[in-house]
Enzyme design. Structure first.
Site, PDB file in Angstrom:
ATOM      1  N   ASP A  67      76.939 -40.474  39.074  1.00 25.55           N
ATOM      2  CA  ASP A  67      76.665 -39.501  38.201  1.00 25.55           C
ATOM      3  C   ASP A  67      77.238 -38.547  37.379  1.00 25.55           C
ATOM      4  OD1 ASP A  67      75.330 -38.021  39.959  1.00 25.55           O
ATOM      5  OD2 ASP A  67      73.663 -38.781  39.196  1.00 25.55           O
ATOM      6  N   ASN A 135      60.853 -37.808  39.910  1.00 21.20           N
ATOM      7  CA  ASN A 135      60.163 -39.062  39.160  1.00 21.20           C
ATOM      8  C   ASN A 135      60.682 -40.397  39.352  1.00 21.20           C
ATOM      9  OD1 ASN A 135      62.801 -38.594  38.391  1.00 21.20           O
ATOM     10  ND2 ASN A 135      62.148 -37.875  36.266  1.00 21.20           N
ATOM     11  N   HIS A 137      63.726 -41.016  39.865  1.00 17.90           N
ATOM     12  CA  HIS A 137      65.240 -41.734  39.587  1.00 17.90           C
ATOM     13  C   HIS A 137      66.339 -41.993  40.074  1.00 17.90           C
ATOM     14  CE1 HIS A 137      66.436 -36.760  38.775  1.00 17.90           C
ATOM     15  NE2 HIS A 137      67.078 -37.246  40.142  1.00 17.90           N
ATOM     16  N   GLU A 142      66.254 -42.444  34.543  1.00 18.46           N
ATOM     17  CA  GLU A 142      64.707 -41.556  34.309  1.00 18.46           C
ATOM     18  C   GLU A 142      63.958 -42.759  34.682  1.00 18.46           C
ATOM     19  OE1 GLU A 142      65.274 -38.603  35.660  1.00 18.46           O
ATOM     20  OE2 GLU A 142      66.489 -37.567  34.502  1.00 18.46           O
TER      21      GLU A 142
HETATM   22  C1  GLP Z   1      70.121 -35.052  41.003  1.00 17.11           C
HETATM   23  C2  GLP Z   1      71.094 -36.585  41.344  1.00 17.11           C
HETATM   24  C3  GLP Z   1      70.741 -37.280  41.659  1.00 17.11           C
HETATM   25  C4  GLP Z   1      70.183 -37.041  42.939  1.00 17.11           C
HETATM   26  C5  GLP Z   1      68.877 -36.103  42.964  1.00 17.11           C
HETATM   27  C6  GLP Z   1      68.152 -35.556  43.609  1.00 17.11           C
HETATM   28  O1  GLP Z   1      69.601 -35.100  40.088  1.00 17.11           O
HETATM   29  N1  GLP Z   1      71.423 -37.329  40.007  1.00 17.11           N
HETATM   30  O2  GLP Z   1      71.615 -38.146  42.536  1.00 17.11           O
HETATM   31  O3  GLP Z   1      70.122 -37.699  44.502  1.00 17.11           O
HETATM   32  O4  GLP Z   1      68.603 -35.572  41.486  1.00 17.11           O
HETATM   33  O5  GLP Z   1      68.686 -34.344  44.139  1.00 17.11           O
HETATM   34  P1  GLP Z   1      68.239 -33.637  44.895  1.00 17.11           P
HETATM   35  O6  GLP Z   1      68.513 -33.679  46.413  1.00 17.11           O
HETATM   36  O7  GLP Z   1      68.649 -31.900  44.631  1.00 17.11           O
HETATM   37  O8  GLP Z   1      66.682 -33.114  45.299  1.00 17.11           O
END
Ligand code: GLP
Length: 245
Positions: A67, A135, A137, A142
């Site tokens: 992303d 959440n 995702h 989302e």
């Molecule tokens: C982010 C990214 C995801 C990531 C997730 C968890 O916003 N877009 O690819 O896996 O949320 O993030 P974190 O590892 O900082 O909890």
């Protein structure tokens, strides 16, 4: 679904790095799906350490980002393209141009999403790294995202913007939109490796593993995939019903 729970975060990170190293070493053309986010950072650090010791080479690896934020200036430190360069790419022997992400500054965003989706699909991801949002995702899919969704522009949930505010100087600076590979795009990867740590991920992890498959919890669509590995610390695994382990 393969679920492994680790007492220590160091052991989890080491195991994830083992799986990635083995993949890039043995696959004839190693196509890695790359995630960003706090969970992934120590894993990239571990891989850099192995590379520095001569234990793993990425010279035959290509990588596709999951992303990217929309309309964040190309020079901004938090574009995922810059994050992956800073935290991984520039420290290892991956060939120039081999790590690719969608262009969040493209003038025609829908066309860019289609182009990137095709590029990822044609390359064929062999091992996809994934984190999971509080959440549920994956990537930036989302709640509401369908299991068959493709790469597209999405509006970020407020919870996601709040969580990612720690990477920006103020919460208002977190972009409101992103390009994300769709759940259908992600599911086309041969093997999916999901990593989660911490109590704040426990509910999403439980729902992803043992809840109904529903767009309300995007990661639940991973139940439709035949080769998924969850690497969890005890906190992230703490709500999984014992029967599912
Ligand atoms: C982010 C990214 C995801 C990531 C997730 C968890 O916003 N877009 O690819 O896996 O949320 O993030 P974190 O590892 O900082 O909890």
């Amino acid at each position: 679904m393969n679920i492994t729970v680790f007492d220590s975060r160091a052991a989890l990170v080491d195991h994830a790095a083992d799986l990635i190293s083995e993949f890039v070493t043995t696959a004839p053309a190693a196509v890695l799906g790359l995630a960003t986010g706090g969970t992934m950072m120590p894993i990239y650090e571990n891989l850099i350490g192995r590379h520095n010791l001569g234990l793993v080479s990425f010279s035959r690896t290509s990588g596709f980002l999951l992303d990217e934020y929309v309309a964040l200036p190309r020079s901004h430190s938090q574009t995922y393209r810059n994050v992956i360069h800073r935290l991984f790419e520039r420290h290892v022997d991956v060939l120039p141009g081999s790590i690719i992400g969608p262009d969040g500054n493209a003038s025609a965003l829908a066309a860019e999403c289609e182009r990137y989706d095709r590029q990822v699909s044609e390359a064929g991801v062999g091992l996809q790294l994934l984190g999971i949002g509080r959440n549920g995702h994956i990537g930036f899919n989302e709640p509401g995202a369908s299991p068959g969704s493709r790469t597209r522009v999405v509006t970020l949930a407020q919870a996601t913007r709040d969580d990612n505010a720690r990477f920006f100087t103020s919460p208002q600076q977190v972009p409101t939109q992103a390009i994300t590979q769709g759940i259908g795009t992600i599911r086309a990867g041969k093997r999916l490796l999901i990593v989660a740590q911490g109590t704040h991920k426990a509910a999403a992890v439980r729902a992803a593993i043992s809840g109904p498959i529903t767009p309300a919890l995007p990661a639940s669509a991973l139940q439709l995939h035949s080769n998924v590995t969850f690497l969890l610390d005890t906190k992230a695994a703490s709500s999984i019903p014992p029967a599912a382990l």
